[in-house]
Design a protein around this motif. Structure first.
Motif, PDB file in Angstrom:
ATOM      1  N   MET A   8      -0.001   9.028  16.753  1.00  0.00           N
ATOM      2  CA  MET A   8      -1.208   9.841  16.577  1.00  0.00           C
ATOM      3  C   MET A   8      -1.884  10.113  17.915  1.00  0.00           C
ATOM      4  N   ASN A   9      -1.875   9.134  18.804  1.00  0.00           N
ATOM      5  CA  ASN A   9      -2.473   9.331  20.126  1.00  0.00           C
ATOM      6  C   ASN A   9      -1.703  10.378  20.923  1.00  0.00           C
ATOM      7  N   MET A  10      -0.370  10.310  20.895  1.00  0.00           N
ATOM      8  CA  MET A  10       0.431  11.302  21.605  1.00  0.00           C
ATOM      9  C   MET A  10       0.242  12.688  21.008  1.00  0.00           C
ATOM     10  N   SER A  11       0.114  12.742  19.688  1.00  0.00           N
ATOM     11  CA  SER A  11      -0.113  14.026  19.038  1.00  0.00           C
ATOM     12  C   SER A  11      -1.469  14.609  19.415  1.00  0.00           C
ATOM     13  N   ALA A  12      -2.483  13.748  19.467  1.00  0.00           N
ATOM     14  CA  ALA A  12      -3.822  14.206  19.838  1.00  0.00           C
ATOM     15  C   ALA A  12      -3.862  14.688  21.289  1.00  0.00           C
ATOM     16  N   GLU A  13      -3.095  14.046  22.153  1.00  0.00           N
ATOM     17  CA  GLU A  13      -3.048  14.452  23.558  1.00  0.00           C
ATOM     18  C   GLU A  13      -2.244  15.729  23.769  1.00  0.00           C
ATOM     19  N   GLY A  14      -1.453  16.107  22.765  1.00  0.00           N
ATOM     20  CA  GLY A  14      -0.659  17.325  22.861  1.00  0.00           C
ATOM     21  C   GLY A  14       0.707  17.146  23.477  1.00  0.00           C
ATOM     22  N   ASN A  15       1.079  15.901  23.813  1.00  0.00           N
ATOM     23  CA  ASN A  15       2.376  15.663  24.448  1.00  0.00           C
ATOM     24  C   ASN A  15       3.522  15.573  23.442  1.00  0.00           C
TER      25      ASN A  15
END
Length: 278
Positions: free
Chosen positions: A68-75
């Motif tokens: 979820m963190n990677m998705s939120a960062e857009g990576n």
């Protein structure tokens, strides 16, 4: 019974059949989720209680949070997109080459004698053995990665095409000749339908190997992709990132295989198999 009543009855029957198929699909999906769900719950419990060291095997909730963190960062979506792109291009190239050579080898005896021994020799070469050669020839850019994936896809598709064509019942060919079918008609009306099941199985096998080869491809100097996340997680000692990447490979592999399986079921709807009777 009037024509209108007949049409209405037919439509009702078709809707009932579609509803039954949807229910059967949902039931199958629910049943298939039982074992993974049990394993995830057990994994979470054992991680929370300290049986699994968190620095070696983080809990599923930690893995989900990492994704979820990677998705939120857009990576995340960029890495998924480039991996799917490499797989798709390599899959198309490998399948196209396998169809051309496999059809020729399966249908023509001279082509089999000419090409098959060399192809079988190449098939015995381990996948990682191609990596330094492709890097030497094409560098560490996209061409070497795509070609490596295409090599992995080629062999299972080729073998299944050859096996499917060569296992066509000789009596069917003789019936076609009795009806004066040309070579093109024999291929289109008899050989292709009879070898289609084997070809579709080859596609699914090739896709599975394609996912394995995309990992090897992205380990050789990639700066993007899910395989790159694996290497980055190893270098930064981030087990949550490593396991997240593995989970992504598993999910995407299952989704793409399900797409091919659905296509296979529609293409072979005419078969009266034990699965349909069940």
């Amino acid at each position: 019974m009037s024509v209108k009543a007949t049409v209405v009855s037919t439509e009702v029957g078709q809707k009932s059949k579609k509803g039954f198929q949807v229910n059967a699909t949902l039931k199958t999906a629910a049943l298939g989720a039982v074992v993974p769900l049990i394993l995830v719950i057990a994994w979470e419990y054992l991680s929370r209680t300290g049986v699994f060291p968190p620095h070696l095997l983080p809990a599923p909730s930690v893995i989900c949070q990492s994704l979820m963190n990677m998705s939120a960062e857009g990576n995340l979506w960029g890495h998924i997109g480039i991996t799917l792109y490499r797989l798709f291009i390599g899959f198309l190239i490998g399948t196209a080459a396998a169809v051309v050579l496999g059809a020729a080898v399966g249908y023509l005896k001279k082509a089999e004698s000419l090409f098959d021994p060399l192809i079988q020799a190449f098939r015995s070469i381990p996948s990682l053995a191609w990596v330094p050669l492709f890097i030497l020839w094409m560098g560490i850019g996209e061409p070497s990665k795509v070609v490596l994936i295409a090599v992995g896809v080629f062999f299972p598709v080729y073998l299944n095409i050859v096996s499917g064509i060569q296992s066509v019942d000789r009596k069917l060919i003789e019936v076609g000749k009795i009806y004066n079918f040309s070579s093109l008609q024999l291929i289109r009306r008899i050989i292709l339908p009879a070898s289609l099941p084997s070809f579709l199985v080859g596609l699914r096998s090739g896709l599975g190997l394609g996912w394995m080869f995309v990992v090897a491809a992205e380990l050789m100097g990639a700066s993007t992709g899910i395989g790159y996340l694996l290497v980055y997680g190893q270098n930064t000692y981030s087990p949550d990132l490593i396991i997240s990447s593995i989970v992504l490979f598993a999910i995407l592999g299952k989704i793409t295989d399900s797409i091919l399986k659905t296509f296979e079921a529609k293409a072979l709807h005419w078969q009266d198999t034990i699965e349909k009777k069940a």
